[in-house]
Design a protein around this motif. Structure first.
Motif, PDB file in Angstrom:
ATOM      1  N   ARG A   9       0.841  -1.199   0.000  1.00  0.00           N
ATOM      2  CA  ARG A   9       0.000   0.000   0.000  1.00  0.00           C
ATOM      3  C   ARG A   9       0.874   1.246   0.000  1.00  0.00           C
ATOM      4  O   ARG A   9       0.637   2.201  -0.753  1.00  0.00           O
ATOM      5  N   GLU A  18      -7.895   5.441   1.340  1.00  0.00           N
ATOM      6  CA  GLU A  18      -8.024   5.250  -0.105  1.00  0.00           C
ATOM      7  C   GLU A  18      -8.159   3.776  -0.463  1.00  0.00           C
ATOM      8  O   GLU A  18      -9.011   3.398  -1.272  1.00  0.00           O
ATOM      9  N   LEU A  19      -7.319   2.938   0.139  1.00  0.00           N
ATOM     10  CA  LEU A  19      -7.396   1.504  -0.135  1.00  0.00           C
ATOM     11  C   LEU A  19      -8.728   0.941   0.335  1.00  0.00           C
ATOM     12  O   LEU A  19      -9.357   0.149  -0.362  1.00  0.00           O
ATOM     13  N   ARG A  22     -11.485   1.905  -2.121  1.00  0.00           N
ATOM     14  CA  ARG A  22     -11.376   1.128  -3.369  1.00  0.00           C
ATOM     15  C   ARG A  22     -11.779  -0.334  -3.175  1.00  0.00           C
ATOM     16  O   ARG A  22     -12.312  -0.953  -4.090  1.00  0.00           O
ATOM     17  N   ALA A  23     -11.517  -0.873  -1.989  1.00  0.00           N
ATOM     18  CA  ALA A  23     -11.843  -2.266  -1.706  1.00  0.00           C
ATOM     19  C   ALA A  23     -13.265  -2.440  -1.179  1.00  0.00           C
ATOM     20  O   ALA A  23     -13.740  -3.562  -1.014  1.00  0.00           O
ATOM     21  N   SER A  47     -10.059  -8.487  -3.757  1.00  0.00           N
ATOM     22  CA  SER A  47     -10.288  -7.066  -4.016  1.00  0.00           C
ATOM     23  C   SER A  47      -9.055  -6.235  -3.671  1.00  0.00           C
ATOM     24  O   SER A  47      -8.645  -5.357  -4.443  1.00  0.00           O
ATOM     25  N   LYS A  50      -6.262  -6.933  -6.153  1.00  0.00           N
ATOM     26  CA  LYS A  50      -6.549  -6.260  -7.432  1.00  0.00           C
ATOM     27  C   LYS A  50      -6.179  -4.782  -7.343  1.00  0.00           C
ATOM     28  O   LYS A  50      -5.547  -4.236  -8.251  1.00  0.00           O
ATOM     29  N   GLU A  51      -6.564  -4.121  -6.266  1.00  0.00           N
ATOM     30  CA  GLU A  51      -6.282  -2.693  -6.111  1.00  0.00           C
ATOM     31  C   GLU A  51      -4.788  -2.411  -6.001  1.00  0.00           C
ATOM     32  O   GLU A  51      -4.313  -1.377  -6.459  1.00  0.00           O
ATOM     33  N   LYS A  53      -2.569  -4.332  -7.384  1.00  0.00           N
ATOM     34  CA  LYS A  53      -1.984  -4.947  -8.575  1.00  0.00           C
ATOM     35  C   LYS A  53      -0.963  -6.017  -8.199  1.00  0.00           C
ATOM     36  O   LYS A  53       0.152  -6.068  -8.726  1.00  0.00           O
TER      37      LYS A  53
END
Length: 61
Positions: A9, A18-19, A22-23, A47, A50-51, A53
């Protein structure tokens, strides 16, 4: 289960908020995950991976 969420992160310059956004979870969930106090569901692990990568295998041991 140990994880490297915080490490990846921070490399992506994402805040916990933010994470979490997004999740689709609360910031507290990310905090507990990073502290090793919570084991995520497979869906949440996917999830987050994926965020960031990354693969699930790279994040969780």
């Amino acid at each position: 289960m140990r994880n490297r969420i915080k490490e990846f992160r921070q490399k992506k310059n994402l805040t916990q908020e933010e994470l979490a956004s997004r999740a689709g979870v609360r910031r507290e969930t990310i905090i507990f995950l990073e502290q090793g106090k919570y084991n995520p569901s497979l869906r949440l692990a996917m999830s987050i991976a994926k965020e960031l990568k990354m693969t699930i295998e790279d994040l969780f041991t």
